[in-house]
Each structure stands twice: as C-alpha cells, then as structure tokens.
Motif scaffolding. Structure first.
Motif, PDB file in Angstrom:
ATOM      1  N   VAL A  24      -7.294  14.547 -42.199  1.00 45.70           N
ATOM      2  CA  VAL A  24      -6.822  15.808 -41.877  1.00 45.70           C
ATOM      3  C   VAL A  24      -5.726  16.198 -42.806  1.00 45.70           C
ATOM      4  N   SER A  25      -5.254  17.440 -42.471  1.00 45.65           N
ATOM      5  CA  SER A  25      -3.969  17.931 -43.347  1.00 45.65           C
ATOM      6  C   SER A  25      -2.843  17.231 -43.002  1.00 45.65           C
ATOM      7  N   PHE A  26      -2.495  16.541 -42.038  1.00 46.78           N
ATOM      8  CA  PHE A  26      -1.423  15.718 -41.734  1.00 46.78           C
ATOM      9  C   PHE A  26      -1.800  14.232 -41.874  1.00 46.78           C
ATOM     10  N   ARG A  27      -2.826  13.760 -42.589  1.00 44.35           N
ATOM     11  CA  ARG A  27      -3.455  12.605 -42.360  1.00 44.35           C
ATOM     12  C   ARG A  27      -2.695  11.476 -42.459  1.00 44.35           C
ATOM     13  N   GLY A  28      -1.500  11.306 -43.574  1.00 47.14           N
ATOM     14  CA  GLY A  28      -0.653  10.302 -43.428  1.00 47.14           C
ATOM     15  C   GLY A  28      -1.339   8.982 -43.807  1.00 47.14           C
ATOM     16  N   LEU A  29      -2.490   9.027 -44.512  1.00 48.91           N
ATOM     17  CA  LEU A  29      -3.267   7.686 -44.765  1.00 48.91           C
ATOM     18  C   LEU A  29      -3.072   7.371 -46.238  1.00 48.91           C
ATOM     19  N   ASP A 327     -11.475  17.962 -39.235  1.00 48.99           N
ATOM     20  CA  ASP A 327     -10.150  18.315 -39.171  1.00 48.99           C
ATOM     21  C   ASP A 327      -9.779  18.315 -37.646  1.00 48.99           C
ATOM     22  N   HIS A 328      -9.522  17.449 -36.976  1.00 53.39           N
ATOM     23  CA  HIS A 328      -9.175  17.765 -35.552  1.00 53.39           C
ATOM     24  C   HIS A 328      -7.926  18.685 -35.241  1.00 53.39           C
ATOM     25  N   TYR A 329      -7.133  18.719 -36.092  1.00 50.15           N
ATOM     26  CA  TYR A 329      -6.141  20.067 -35.957  1.00 50.15           C
ATOM     27  C   TYR A 329      -6.683  21.363 -35.958  1.00 50.15           C
ATOM     28  N   ASN A 330      -7.808  21.635 -36.976  1.00 50.10           N
ATOM     29  CA  ASN A 330      -8.406  22.576 -36.922  1.00 50.10           C
ATOM     30  C   ASN A 330      -9.807  22.483 -37.125  1.00 50.10           C
ATOM     31  N   ILE A 331     -10.815  22.470 -36.159  1.00 48.68           N
ATOM     32  CA  ILE A 331     -12.279  22.096 -36.140  1.00 48.68           C
ATOM     33  C   ILE A 331     -13.006  23.049 -37.148  1.00 48.68           C
ATOM     34  N   TYR A 332     -12.482  24.122 -37.655  1.00 48.21           N
ATOM     35  CA  TYR A 332     -13.223  24.882 -38.667  1.00 48.21           C
ATOM     36  C   TYR A 332     -12.453  24.906 -40.031  1.00 48.21           C
ATOM     37  N   ALA A 333     -11.542  24.095 -40.161  1.00 48.76           N
ATOM     38  CA  ALA A 333     -10.684  24.115 -41.310  1.00 48.76           C
ATOM     39  C   ALA A 333     -11.351  23.431 -42.642  1.00 48.76           C
ATOM     40  N   PRO A 334     -11.063  23.520 -43.901  1.00 43.61           N
ATOM     41  CA  PRO A 334     -11.602  22.582 -44.918  1.00 43.61           C
ATOM     42  C   PRO A 334     -10.927  21.431 -44.827  1.00 43.61           C
ATOM     43  N   GLY A 348       1.429  30.782 -50.625  1.00 38.97           N
ATOM     44  CA  GLY A 348       2.527  31.874 -50.407  1.00 38.97           C
ATOM     45  C   GLY A 348       1.662  33.327 -50.248  1.00 38.97           C
ATOM     46  N   SER A 349       0.434  33.555 -50.695  1.00 40.79           N
ATOM     47  CA  SER A 349      -0.254  34.772 -50.108  1.00 40.79           C
ATOM     48  C   SER A 349      -0.724  34.778 -48.867  1.00 40.79           C
ATOM     49  N   GLY A 350      -0.493  33.728 -47.976  1.00 34.38           N
ATOM     50  CA  GLY A 350      -1.177  33.622 -46.693  1.00 34.38           C
ATOM     51  C   GLY A 350      -2.559  32.694 -46.774  1.00 34.38           C
ATOM     52  N   GLY A 351      -2.920  32.099 -47.676  1.00 32.11           N
ATOM     53  CA  GLY A 351      -4.070  31.384 -47.528  1.00 32.11           C
ATOM     54  C   GLY A 351      -3.637  29.807 -47.029  1.00 32.11           C
ATOM     55  N   TYR A 352      -4.738  29.116 -46.898  1.00 31.03           N
ATOM     56  CA  TYR A 352      -4.425  27.739 -46.298  1.00 31.03           C
ATOM     57  C   TYR A 352      -4.860  26.706 -47.373  1.00 31.03           C
ATOM     58  N   GLY A 472      -7.865  31.746 -33.778  1.00 24.06           N
ATOM     59  CA  GLY A 472      -8.165  31.352 -35.131  1.00 24.06           C
ATOM     60  C   GLY A 472      -7.019  30.276 -35.356  1.00 24.06           C
ATOM     61  N   ALA A 473      -6.323  29.858 -34.584  1.00 24.60           N
ATOM     62  CA  ALA A 473      -5.150  29.005 -35.122  1.00 24.60           C
ATOM     63  C   ALA A 473      -5.509  27.632 -34.622  1.00 24.60           C
ATOM     64  N   GLY A 474      -5.065  26.525 -35.479  1.00 21.92           N
ATOM     65  CA  GLY A 474      -5.204  25.193 -35.030  1.00 21.92           C
ATOM     66  C   GLY A 474      -3.989  24.723 -34.669  1.00 21.92           C
ATOM     67  N   HIS A 475      -3.855  23.421 -34.410  1.00 28.02           N
ATOM     68  CA  HIS A 475      -2.567  22.652 -33.927  1.00 28.02           C
ATOM     69  C   HIS A 475      -1.236  23.006 -34.417  1.00 28.02           C
ATOM     70  N   GLN A 476      -1.096  23.393 -35.853  1.00 26.12           N
ATOM     71  CA  GLN A 476       0.175  23.932 -36.331  1.00 26.12           C
ATOM     72  C   GLN A 476      -0.188  25.205 -36.323  1.00 26.12           C
TER      73      GLN A 476
END
Length: 496
Positions: A24-29, A327-334, A348-352, A472-476
């Motif tokens: 996940v994006s904050f996976r910390g592994l 990604d459990h933080y956002n089930i539709y995120a890459p 910076g341009s609003g992308g993820y 359309g927002a995930g956990h963060q």
C-alpha cells in the motif's frame, strides 16, 4: 541511558493484524520502517481481541503539580525558523518571505527528557488573521510530518528523486496556519532520553504530552495564543483528537486564564470511534464493495462480532486471500510496484503517485534536511521512519462515545468526514458509530459542491456534529482528493 528495545509492533505482532496489508502507499515494509497507519491500527485492534486489553473509561487528566512537566516555554521561535526554506524547495519559494516555516522541539517532560518535534507552516496570506490548526496522524505511532505534511496537505511534496520538493496546489496553509506534531515520543523525530518511556506509550500519556506541548508551544509563539484553534487529523487520531479536545475542555475550566486554549472545533477523517461499530462497518464494506464472498461475510458477522477469536482469526486470513493484493487505503488506487517508474502522475499537478512515501522517507533522512529542520540526530540513533517500531502501546479505550457526548455538550464544532473508497476505517463504520450515538438529524443528507462545481460528497447535520463524505477519496482524503479536501476544510472553518 537505558538500552533501547525496538520491538513494539514487530513483524510477529504485525501478523496479528486484522487483514494482511500487502502493498500500500503507506506500506512501510521497506527501508526499515515495519508498519504503516493501517498496519499499526489493525495490529492494535487484533491484540485487544486476544488479550481484552481495553480501558473502557477514558477520563481526561486533571491539572496536577507534576514536577516532571516543564512549565517554561523553553527556546525561541527565531531559533526554529527554517531560514531560506527547506532544501530542494522550488526557486520561487526559496525565500522565507513567501511564508515562514519553523521546526524544532518542545520539551514536555524535563526530568525524563521527553521532547516532541513539530513542523509549522504559517498561512501563505495574512497569517496574523488566520486560525491555528493542529494536524495529527494516527497509527498509533505514525508521523504527522511525513504523512500529514509531506504526503497529504502541507505546502510541499517530495519529487521522485527524493531530494527536491514541489509546491502543493491544495495545501491547507493557504487558508490557515498549520502545525504538525510528531506524537508520542518515539515517533518520527520526537524522542525521550529515558528509553523506558517508549514502553509506556498509550492514549493517556499521548493526550497529556500533547496538551503540555501546546501550552509550551504557545509560550514560544505568544501571538497565536488568542487565535481560534482547531484540531484535525485522521485514522487513529479518531481517538487522539477527542481525547486531546476533552483534556483541553477540562483544563480550560481548571486552569489560570493565561493558560486557556481557544479550542473551537475538531475535524476527523476516516477515524475510529467505537470498536464494535467499526468492526461491523468494516465487514459490511468489504462485502458491499465485492471484496469478499457472501459466505465469508456472514461468517465474519457470526464469529467475529461474538468474540469467537480462533474462528475469527481463521476467517480473517481467508478474507485477506479473497481480497487479494490491493491498496486497502483506496480500493481502486494503483499499487507502487516500481518506484523508479512512478513519476507518471506528478502530485504537484493534482495527480496521485503511489510510491511517494518512498520519496518522503529518502528526503527526511537526508542530513541537510534534518539540519534545516533542527532535528537532533544525537538523540535519534535510528533513521526517520514513517511509523514507529519502538513504542509499546499500553492503554486504548474501546469507544469514544462518552467523550463525544461531553464534547457535544460543550458546544464544540465537530466535523467527521469519510473518504468513500477507504477499506481501513470505511464510511460504513463511521455511519454505524454516529447512528449509535442516537443524535437527531437537523439537516438531511444532501450533496455538497467542490471548487470545480461537481458533487464533492454528501453532508448530513446532526444536533451536535456534522458528517460528510468525500467522493472518490481513500483513507488519506487530502492525498487522494486534494481539491475536495481543501474545499471541505474551508467549509469547516467558515462554519464557525
């Protein structure tokens, strides 16, 4: 100095997590930081189920003559100024005249040598007329600097080279003075000279230390003492924030008038509230979003909601396999599969960018960055990590309901919001929790409009708090929907 024992949420305990966090994006592994916000939270919940280690009644601490607490502000804000800006800032932001940034330590326990690290970004325009807002990330044990400021809503994000910054278009310091606190000691750059302190972490000490931090911070920044003050945050801050607010409300009644904190409201995103309703909402969310089978859903409700631990553990393992590597933080995120290829959607341009946590980890461990932030490496024999691997959590209540009832009675402004594609603390959990509070609807469910004129989500007002979803927002929420998060934040501040 006592020997450090960095073994809190070890890999063994992480395996007790509610579900397996794959990538996940904050996976910390990687990079030595073993946990993320979701992993820490789920591990704590699972440990509670196994050990019944629950403190059901959280009571705000009273003022006491505690000789360990520092009564002096200590230090000067001029010493904490980040002169010339952060390393790698864009040239147009190189001058501190754009807006001032500060960072440093505030002592909360002189005897034990416990100090909390903060980062403060003044409002871009007319900071003297803007409110003061504290941001807290959850975990427990995750960094408000690395997550909140650098990944979500601070003035700058980190580029894929891990060395330079980009200006965040929808940063919250465009409308408020933003204060980010790494709490408790042992998180991020915050530390204690008495290492046994790390084994004594928990909700009570976190609230007490945060309150002491604020009173001492205001002595260093007296011009903010009379400002309207708000507390915001997410995830396990669903406990941190009500507990700190409860402490402030109680202390304001007991304290000398010179120590009053002008707390006006709290704003919590995808925050935990109550173990039973949080669990029920989690199971229902997985099922209604087609992540688990009908059979698994029914069995989770049957066994996990009735504390049949062994059967629940087995079912949770099966549910994790059914969900797969998302990604459990956002089930539709890459997913972040290759950090070297991850600059295709610049933030910076609003992308993820799903790999940005790697860039933040690299940036905050650069010696020149730590020097600019006034982070003392002599007190930190370990690298900066997104989530702490050394703190041991000792107390955590099962519910915030009694505190919410007290805060509602105090007249505090309360906004709860949920990104609607989060499977960690999903929108269904928060709705079940609010329903259990038995509040009266005063303004029915209706859409709210974002800055682009689209439906940003949905809002309902109760007699005591407001609840909003963010479409359309995930956990963060500020990371996944930055424009909508800023619009909601503006609405919150304007409502007072």
């Amino acid at each position: 100095m006592e020997k450090k024992q960095p073994h809190l949420f070890s890999a063994k305990l992480l395996k007790l997590a509610f579900f397996t966090v794959v990538v996940v994006s904050f996976r910390g592994l990687s990079h030595g930081h073993p946990l993320d916000q979701a992993g820490a939270l789920k591990a704590l919940w699972k440990a509670k189920r196994r050990n019944n280690a629950v403190d059901n009644e959280w009571v705000a601490p009273s003022l006491c003559a505690d000789r360990h607490r520092t009564s002096a502000g200590g230090g000067k804000k001029e010493d904490d100024l980040i002169a010339g800006g952060l390393p790698g800032q864009p040239a147009s932001f190189a001058s501190s005249n754009k807006f001032k940034q500060y960072a440093g330590y505030v002592s909360v326990d002189e005897v034990n040598g416990r100090s909390l690290f903060y980062y403060f970004a003044e409002a871009v325009h007319l900071p003297s007329s803007k409110p003061l807002v504290l941001w807290l990330n959850g975990g427990p044990g995750c960094s408000s600097l690395g997550a909140g400021a650098m990944l979500e809503l601070g003035p700058f994000g980190v580029n894929s080279n891990g060395k330079t910054l980009y200006p965040r278009r929808h940063s919250w310091n465009k409308v408020a003075n933003m204060l980010f606190l790494e709490s408790p000691a042992g998180v991020g750059f915050s530390y204690s000279n008495t290492t046994s302190d790390y084994q004594k972490s928990g909700d009570k000490r976190t609230a007490e230390d945060a309150y002491t931090f604020l009173t001492n911070w205001f002595k260093r920044y007296p011009e903010y003492k009379s400002r309207d003050f708000y507390i915001t945050g997410e995830s396990y801050a669903g406990y941190y924030i009500p507990e700190l607010a409860d402490t402030i409300v109680k202390r304001n009644k007991e304290a000398d008038p010179s120590l009053l904190i002008r707390l006006k409201g709290i704003m919590i995103g995808n925050g935990i509230m109550n173990r039973e309703t949080d669990d029920r909402g989690f199971f229902d969310y997985l099922w209604t979003h087609a992540l688990i089978s009908d059979e698994t859903h029914q069995r989770l409700l049957e066994y996990c909601m009735n504390s049949q631990i062994k059967k629940c553990d087995y079912l949770l393992d099966g549910a994790s396999k059914e969900i797969g590597g998302i990604d459990h933080y956002n089930i539709y995120a890459p997913l972040c599969l290759n950090a070297s290829l991850s600059s295709r959607n610049p933030r910076g341009s609003g992308g993820y960018d799903p790999c940005e946590t790697d860039y933040v980890h690299s940036y905050l461990n650069l010696p020149q960055v730590q020097k600019a932030l006034h982070a003392y490496r002599t007190n930190l024999p370990y690298p900066w990590q997104l989530c702490s691997a050394i703190i041991v959590w000792n107390d955590s209540p099962s519910t915030m309901f009694p505190i919410y009832r007290r805060l509602i009675a105090s007249g505090l402004q309360i906004l709860l919001y949920s990104g609607d594609v989060d499977a960690v603390v999903p929108v269904s959990s928060t709705r079940y929790s609010i329903d259990a509070l038995n509040l009266t609807v005063v303004k029915p469910w209706s859409p709210w409009t974002d800055a682009g004129g689209e439906v940003g989500g949905y809002l309902v007002a109760y007699n005591g708090l407001n609840f909003a979803t963010v479409r359309g927002a995930g956990h963060q929420v500020p990371m996944f929907q930055p424009s909508r998060a800023l619009s909601l934040f503006k609405m919150f501040l304007a409502a007072h």
